[in-house]
Write a protein that holds these residues in place. Structure first.
Motif, mmCIF file in Angstrom:
data_model
loop_
_atom_site.group_PDB
_atom_site.id
_atom_site.type_symbol
_atom_site.label_atom_id
_atom_site.label_comp_id
_atom_site.label_asym_id
_atom_site.label_seq_id
_atom_site.Cartn_x
_atom_site.Cartn_y
_atom_site.Cartn_z
ATOM 1 N N LYS A 11 -94.740 30.392 17.526
ATOM 2 C CA LYS A 11 -93.704 29.576 18.169
ATOM 3 C C LYS A 11 -93.113 30.316 19.366
ATOM 4 N N HIS A 12 -92.703 29.577 20.363
ATOM 5 C CA HIS A 12 -91.988 30.173 21.496
ATOM 6 C C HIS A 12 -90.595 30.535 21.006
ATOM 7 N N ALA A 49 -91.680 32.456 12.344
ATOM 8 C CA ALA A 49 -91.911 31.776 13.626
ATOM 9 C C ALA A 49 -92.890 32.573 14.495
ATOM 10 N N CYS A 66 -86.594 21.799 18.854
ATOM 11 C CA CYS A 66 -86.039 23.150 18.823
ATOM 12 C C CYS A 66 -85.324 23.354 17.498
ATOM 13 N N ARG A 72 -96.336 32.037 13.275
ATOM 14 C CA ARG A 72 -96.793 30.676 13.575
ATOM 15 C C ARG A 72 -97.004 30.454 15.076
ATOM 16 N N ASP A 89 -91.128 23.308 18.305
ATOM 17 C CA ASP A 89 -91.904 23.932 19.373
ATOM 18 C C ASP A 89 -91.279 25.266 19.759
ATOM 19 N N GLN A 90 -89.976 25.382 19.559
ATOM 20 C CA GLN A 90 -89.232 26.552 20.022
ATOM 21 C C GLN A 90 -88.171 26.937 19.010
ATOM 22 N N VAL A 144 -89.093 25.469 11.218
ATOM 23 C CA VAL A 144 -89.969 26.187 12.152
ATOM 24 C C VAL A 144 -91.276 25.434 12.325
#
Length: 157
Positions: free
Chosen positions: A142-143, A137, A3, A140, A117-118, A113
């Motif tokens: 990302k969550h 992000a 994260c 890309r 994963d997040q 980033v």
């Protein structure tokens, strides 16, 4: 799970608890959490504090707080004990050594980033480094968990 965080320098009285709650949700399905933090303002300090809170609450899980710096700071030498006490690791991105210092922070943010994963974000202005990091992000895939600022925060800030 990895994260990272993106937010404007000012948080206007926001507490760590919305970030703690977002991280708790991640930890509900994970045994390991690595958090990359940039150390550039109030939101970063708030996020680091939230990670430390989780580390004390979940000693059965592997939670790491890693400070990622775009270049070497003298304060790493002068305040070394602070960094050893408050971070599991400090990374200075040597691959950014040839990047102009005004562009190094953006490059560091993109690196974080890319690793993550997040992203947990506190972004309300459509300009600046936090906004650029959030946009990156999103591109890309990302969550992203968005933290809301307080209702009484100054307009335009």
């Amino acid at each position: 799970m990895i994260c990272t965080f993106a937010g404007h320098r000012e948080v206007f009285g926001l507490s760590q608890w919305p970030v703690v709650e977002a991280l708790e949700t991640l930890l509900s399905t994970e045994q390991e959490l690595i958090c990359y933090e940039g150390g550039m303002g109030e939101f970063d300090r708030l996020c680091a504090c939230a990670v430390r809170t989780l580390k004390s609450r979940h000693q059965d899980k592997r939670i790491r707080l890693i400070l990622v710096l775009p270049y070497m700071y003298q304060r790493l030498n002068t305040d070394g004990e602070y960094y050893r006490k408050n971070f599991d690791e400090v990374i200075v991105l040597h691959e950014l050594a040839q990047v102009h210092y005004k562009k190094a922070v953006t490059a560091r943010n993109r690196w974080m980033v890319d690793q993550a994963d997040q992203l947990i974000a506190l972004v309300w202005r459509e300009h600046g480094g936090a906004w650029q990091t959030l946009q990156y992000a999103q591109r890309r895939g990302k969550h992203i968990v968005s933290i809301k600022r307080k209702e009484n925060a100054p307009d335009g800030a």
